[in-house]
Design a protein around this motif. Sequence first.
Motif, PDB file in Angstrom:
ATOM      1  N   THR A 158       9.834   7.371  -5.212  1.00  0.00           N
ATOM      2  CA  THR A 158       8.757   6.710  -4.463  1.00  0.00           C
ATOM      3  C   THR A 158       9.241   5.338  -4.041  1.00  0.00           C
ATOM      4  O   THR A 158       9.776   4.583  -4.866  1.00  0.00           O
ATOM      5  CB  THR A 158       7.492   6.558  -5.331  1.00  0.00           C
ATOM      6  N   THR A 163       3.490   1.089  -3.183  1.00  0.00           N
ATOM      7  CA  THR A 163       2.362   1.089  -4.122  1.00  0.00           C
ATOM      8  C   THR A 163       2.103  -0.324  -4.633  1.00  0.00           C
ATOM      9  O   THR A 163       2.947  -1.218  -4.509  1.00  0.00           O
ATOM     10  CB  THR A 163       2.653   2.003  -5.324  1.00  0.00           C
ATOM     11  N   CYS A 164       0.939  -0.494  -5.261  1.00  0.00           N
ATOM     12  CA  CYS A 164       0.538  -1.788  -5.825  1.00  0.00           C
ATOM     13  C   CYS A 164       0.595  -1.780  -7.355  1.00  0.00           C
ATOM     14  O   CYS A 164      -0.033  -2.625  -8.003  1.00  0.00           O
ATOM     15  CB  CYS A 164      -0.888  -2.133  -5.386  1.00  0.00           C
ATOM     16  N   ASN A 169       3.410  -7.074  -8.396  1.00  0.00           N
ATOM     17  CA  ASN A 169       2.207  -7.069  -7.560  1.00  0.00           C
ATOM     18  C   ASN A 169       1.121  -7.963  -8.121  1.00  0.00           C
ATOM     19  O   ASN A 169       1.052  -8.224  -9.331  1.00  0.00           O
ATOM     20  CB  ASN A 169       1.673  -5.648  -7.409  1.00  0.00           C
ATOM     21  N   HIS A 175      -3.345  -1.449  -0.669  1.00  0.00           N
ATOM     22  CA  HIS A 175      -2.560  -0.343  -0.126  1.00  0.00           C
ATOM     23  C   HIS A 175      -3.443   0.483   0.789  1.00  0.00           C
ATOM     24  O   HIS A 175      -4.405   1.131   0.349  1.00  0.00           O
ATOM     25  CB  HIS A 175      -2.006   0.523  -1.263  1.00  0.00           C
ATOM     26  N   THR A 177      -3.877   3.533   3.603  1.00  0.00           N
ATOM     27  CA  THR A 177      -3.309   4.788   4.089  1.00  0.00           C
ATOM     28  C   THR A 177      -4.135   5.262   5.267  1.00  0.00           C
ATOM     29  O   THR A 177      -5.353   5.007   5.329  1.00  0.00           O
ATOM     30  CB  THR A 177      -3.304   5.868   2.995  1.00  0.00           C
ATOM     31  N   PRO A 192       1.662  -4.051  -0.062  1.00  0.00           N
ATOM     32  CA  PRO A 192       2.728  -3.837  -1.053  1.00  0.00           C
ATOM     33  C   PRO A 192       4.102  -4.227  -0.522  1.00  0.00           C
ATOM     34  O   PRO A 192       4.934  -4.747  -1.264  1.00  0.00           O
ATOM     35  CB  PRO A 192       2.642  -2.334  -1.341  1.00  0.00           C
ATOM     36  N   SER A 381       4.412   4.606   4.905  1.00  0.00           N
ATOM     37  CA  SER A 381       3.223   5.447   5.076  1.00  0.00           C
ATOM     38  C   SER A 381       3.502   6.709   5.883  1.00  0.00           C
ATOM     39  O   SER A 381       2.595   7.498   6.133  1.00  0.00           O
ATOM     40  CB  SER A 381       2.111   4.642   5.751  1.00  0.00           C
TER      41      SER A 381
END
Length: 588
Positions: A158, A163-164, A169, A175, A177, A192, A381
């Motif tokens: 990943t 991601t957070c 973070n 985040h 989407t 992020p 994304s």
Amino acid sequence: KTFPNYGVNRDAAWLGLSPGSQGHDLRGARMLLVEQASLSQSRKTWRKKMDFLLSVIGYAVDLGNVWRFPYICYQNGGGAFLLPYLLMALFGGVPLFYMELALGQFHQSGCISIWKHICPIFKGIGFSICVIGLYIAFYYNTVMAWAMYYLLSSFQTTLPWATCFNTWNTANCTHLTPGNPNTSWTNGSTSPAEEFYIRHILQLHLSPGLHELGAVNWQLALCLLLIFTVVYFSIWKGVKTSGKVVWLTATLPYLVLLVLLIRGATLPGAWRGVVYYLKPDWWKLLSTTVWVDAAVQIFFSLGPGFGVLLALASYNPFHNNCYKDALLTSSINCLTSMLSGLVIFTVLGYMAEVRQQGVDAVARDIGPSLLFIICAEAIASMPAANFFAIIFFLMIITLGLDSTFAGLEGLITAMLDEYPQVLGRRREWVVLGLVCLCYLGALSTVCYGGAYIVKLLEEYATGPALIAVVFLEIAAVSWFYGTSRFCRDVQVMLGFLPGQFWRVCWRAICPCFLLFILGSFLASPLEIKLFGYLYPPWSAILGYIIGASPLICVPCYMVYYLLSTRGTFRQVSESREKFNSRIKGEHP
């Protein structure tokens, strides 16, 4: 007629000698031929014409084409900006580009030793160019080190900036989407990708500012070492090795750009970005700022004045058609800028769709942030995010490597040509020493506050100082050496005289073009900011010292030349003019 016994292919007409020439004229001509023959025999040349073209294209097409041109274009009227951009290229950028290629190819010398053939008192220009080249090497490769860190991180399952839930973070991390109504973007939100770049890569939160940079970030230091290792083994043998490497580094970015353009065109909202990028606002052409930005962009995009074009062209065969090369490579550079803009704005349109914002709100960043935050976030994304991240950051690295190859080659060629007896047969050690010096100088840019140094050098080291140096260069060539004499040199190489358009550009338009850019820089004092950090007032003083340091070489060498040369200034000038007239056949 040619002179095969001397190992050179020069037209006899270049000497300007009649059959009844006196003995001292023939002796002077023979001395000149022997000198040129020794240079020609020992100087390496490109394996193929394509090696040279790819090297020049790779040098001219750099990171600025990707992160600066799109921003400048939409900010200054979109499609309407192309008019001043092309006019500045036609009357300013391309003539300077052509002039440097012709000078380097004719004299077959680097940016220092070339002045003994043109106007020796201006030799300090060559040393100024070398100082500017060192400053650039201190910070430019750090950007590639950032990209290398991203590239290595892209092999994780990943993407870490997707991601957070990472240790770096904060609570503001949001985040988004596509199609997810449960989250919304506010003024206090950070993506992020932004936190990965600022808090994990740069680690700016560990440095209070320029006055306290903090410790060296060892991960970035290793990435920087890897970059310089690649650079060393690509240029240590000269154009024979770098000419092979550029077949990959100069062509890969175009393949990646086409892949990203096709992928970006299929993203939701991409059309919004393209319309925003190309929609013309003709009223903005009435603003002086638009014309200034066009001049600055084309100047730094084509890159005259860095000594690189002189060095690369000096390894060409003497009769190579550098006129066609100049037109071809400068045209490819401009087209690449436009292509990069389409790629970037399809991504920005997609991000505006995801965040439910206007494209102008998303496209507020310029420079590295555009690549390492906005583009990285968009890639994260997408489906097959790891694949697109790998090819994208590989493209960033190859774009930077080409410019570094050429930039360091300009420095190396200058030193080897100026000190051939000492350094001529020790190229590998010279390259190693230069690469080590650049690495040590760049270590300050991989500290926790290293990004502040990168921004400072970017703004001051390559701004007014470089433009002033190029102005002195074209003044020395056009006004002291003489445009007519330079045009005859071109005729000897290419078989035809440059047209009246080029003569007018070199003699009048290009100097005015450079003074226009220089005046715009000096008229607007810099106020540097980076991620909300406002540089202190003393940083401007430091910046001006950095910017002025290369220019000191010019008057210092003039003083040295006048003190070390016998006779008065008038006697020296008259003696040299008589020698040139005798050799060139310019009898009064």
